[in-house]
Scaffold this active site. Structure first.
Site, PDB file in Angstrom:
ATOM      1  N   GLN A 117       0.840  -1.197   0.000  1.00 53.13           N
ATOM      2  CA  GLN A 117       0.000   0.000   0.000  1.00 53.13           C
ATOM      3  C   GLN A 117       0.877   1.250   0.000  1.00 53.13           C
ATOM      4  O   GLN A 117       1.922   1.291   0.644  1.00 53.13           O
ATOM      5  CB  GLN A 117      -0.938  -0.015   1.208  1.00 53.13           C
ATOM      6  CG  GLN A 117      -0.231  -0.120   2.555  1.00 53.13           C
ATOM      7  CD  GLN A 117      -1.181  -0.292   3.725  1.00 53.13           C
ATOM      8  OE1 GLN A 117      -2.395  -0.341   3.560  1.00 53.13           O
ATOM      9  NE2 GLN A 117      -0.636  -0.381   4.933  1.00 53.13           N
ATOM     10  N   HIS A 177       1.066  -4.556   2.809  1.00 47.06           N
ATOM     11  CA  HIS A 177      -0.257  -4.715   3.420  1.00 47.06           C
ATOM     12  C   HIS A 177      -0.384  -6.174   3.870  1.00 47.06           C
ATOM     13  O   HIS A 177      -0.720  -6.458   5.000  1.00 47.06           O
ATOM     14  CB  HIS A 177      -1.350  -4.315   2.413  1.00 47.06           C
ATOM     15  CG  HIS A 177      -2.737  -4.358   2.984  1.00 47.06           C
ATOM     16  ND1 HIS A 177      -3.833  -3.879   2.316  1.00 47.06           N
ATOM     17  CD2 HIS A 177      -3.207  -4.827   4.152  1.00 47.06           C
ATOM     18  CE1 HIS A 177      -4.914  -4.046   3.072  1.00 47.06           C
ATOM     19  NE2 HIS A 177      -4.561  -4.625   4.178  1.00 47.06           N
ATOM     20  N   ASN A 221       2.377  -0.517  10.669  1.00 47.25           N
ATOM     21  CA  ASN A 221       0.956  -0.208  10.812  1.00 47.25           C
ATOM     22  C   ASN A 221       0.846   1.307  10.636  1.00 47.25           C
ATOM     23  O   ASN A 221       1.042   2.062  11.586  1.00 47.25           O
ATOM     24  CB  ASN A 221       0.477  -0.639  12.198  1.00 47.25           C
ATOM     25  CG  ASN A 221      -0.987  -0.308  12.431  1.00 47.25           C
ATOM     26  OD1 ASN A 221      -1.645   0.264  11.559  1.00 47.25           O
ATOM     27  ND2 ASN A 221      -1.497  -0.657  13.595  1.00 47.25           N
ATOM     28  N   LYS A 259      -3.057  -9.732  12.753  1.00 51.27           N
ATOM     29  CA  LYS A 259      -4.304  -9.831  11.982  1.00 51.27           C
ATOM     30  C   LYS A 259      -4.057 -10.436  10.611  1.00 51.27           C
ATOM     31  O   LYS A 259      -4.854 -11.252  10.127  1.00 51.27           O
ATOM     32  CB  LYS A 259      -4.908  -8.427  11.772  1.00 51.27           C
ATOM     33  CG  LYS A 259      -5.993  -8.078  12.761  1.00 51.27           C
ATOM     34  CD  LYS A 259      -6.763  -6.847  12.238  1.00 51.27           C
ATOM     35  CE  LYS A 259      -7.317  -6.054  13.390  1.00 51.27           C
ATOM     36  NZ  LYS A 259      -7.443  -4.620  13.108  1.00 51.27           N
ATOM     37  N   GLN A 260      -2.967 -10.014   9.979  1.00 52.13           N
ATOM     38  CA  GLN A 260      -2.665 -10.528   8.644  1.00 52.13           C
ATOM     39  C   GLN A 260      -2.336 -12.015   8.708  1.00 52.13           C
ATOM     40  O   GLN A 260      -2.734 -12.793   7.846  1.00 52.13           O
ATOM     41  CB  GLN A 260      -1.501  -9.736   8.019  1.00 52.13           C
ATOM     42  CG  GLN A 260      -1.906  -8.321   7.625  1.00 52.13           C
ATOM     43  CD  GLN A 260      -2.891  -8.290   6.464  1.00 52.13           C
ATOM     44  OE1 GLN A 260      -2.741  -8.993   5.479  1.00 52.13           O
ATOM     45  NE2 GLN A 260      -3.922  -7.470   6.569  1.00 52.13           N
ATOM     46  N   HIS A 275      -4.891 -14.340   6.785  1.00 48.67           N
ATOM     47  CA  HIS A 275      -4.346 -14.811   5.506  1.00 48.67           C
ATOM     48  C   HIS A 275      -3.232 -15.851   5.643  1.00 48.67           C
ATOM     49  O   HIS A 275      -3.236 -16.868   4.956  1.00 48.67           O
ATOM     50  CB  HIS A 275      -3.796 -13.632   4.703  1.00 48.67           C
ATOM     51  CG  HIS A 275      -4.807 -12.560   4.436  1.00 48.67           C
ATOM     52  ND1 HIS A 275      -5.793 -12.697   3.491  1.00 48.67           N
ATOM     53  CD2 HIS A 275      -4.991 -11.330   4.993  1.00 48.67           C
ATOM     54  CE1 HIS A 275      -6.538 -11.596   3.468  1.00 48.67           C
ATOM     55  NE2 HIS A 275      -6.085 -10.754   4.376  1.00 48.67           N
TER      56      HIS A 275
END
Ligand code: NAG
Ligand code: NAG
Length: 229
Positions: free
Chosen positions: A36, A60, A99, A112-113, A117
């Site tokens: 990103q 990202h 972040n 979280k990633q 994922h």
């Protein structure tokens, strides 16, 4: 039951167990490495970024994805001893995977990633630390740094409008002529800006592939010209 029957039974039960175990692993077709552009990510966020963004493309996430149908998410993984991120990886992760919305808390973004994922990347992604090591390898060792790739073609973050073709050609030059996926967004003043670039590679993360275009005409599609970066 004779011995042959017993062997047959045991084999059947065993095969069934293997089948059940293997079918619980989520499947994916390719890996999407998404970066990103920090100022654009801050523009798209509902709350302003706490710290000024850098004019850089940073990670990202690395997303196991499917050509057709939904991408796997939140897969179940066996508990591994390495549940915490290896501290030796953190200095590099802080640079390439900040972040941007809250630099005081990079770790929740990484977590979280991984949860959403990374857990779906088996067997290419072996475990949590391997997920982060793989991203470091791609971004740093293999120079898949999108800012760097664009700068090699003299495309620098000066806010100018570019054609989609120029951006794609620049990236293709570093991806063995494979097509990236671009994401654009419209700012409040109507200007279209480049917000994300994804590089796609095969299942093993070894060779680049053309990124499948799953949502042609989506509101994130980039126009052919006047893409600001
Ligand atoms: C990525 O590329 C940009 C532009 O060349 C450079 O400024 C930045 O330091 C690079 N990041 C890393 C971690 O190599
Ligand atoms: C493609 O890459 C080569 C080698 O790095 C470079 O000499 C050339 O200028 C690049 N072309 C474009 C359009 O980026």
């Amino acid at each position: 039951m004779g011995i042959t029957g017993m062997i047959y039974m045991v084999t059947m039960v065993f095969s069934l167990i293997v089948l059940i175990l293997s079918s619980s692993a989520a499947k994916y077709d390719y890996l999407q490495f998404t970066q990103q552009y920090q100022p654009a990510a801050c523009n798209s966020h509902p709350t302003p970024c706490k710290d000024p963004p850098d004019k850089l493309f940073t990670v990202h996430g690395l997303w196991p994805s499917n050509v057709n149908g939904p991408d796997p998410e939140n897969c179940k993984v066996k508990p591994t001893p390495s549940q915490t991120i290896d501290t030796s990886l953190k200095p590099q992760l802080e640079i390439i995977w900040p972040n941007v919305f809250n630099r005081a808390d990079h770790e929740s973004f990484w977590q979280k990633q991984w949860d959403k994922h990374g857990t779906c990347g088996s067997p290419t992604i072996i475990d949590k630390n391997h997920y982060f090591e793989t991203v470091i390898r791609m971004y740093i060792t293999e120079k898949q740094n999108v800012s760097y790739i664009l700068s090699k073609a003299n495309i620098n973050p000066d806010g100018r409008g570019r054609t989609r073709k120029d951006i794609e050609i620049a990236i293709r030059n570093s991806t063995n002529d494979k097509e990236p996926k671009l994401k654009c967004q419209k700012k409040k003043n109507g200007i279209i800006e480049l917000v994300e670039v994804s590089l796609c590679s095969n299942y093993l993360g070894k060779n680049f592939i053309n990124c499948p275009n799953k949502n042609p005409g989506s509101r994130y599609s980039c126009p052919t010209k006047d893409i600001h970066y």
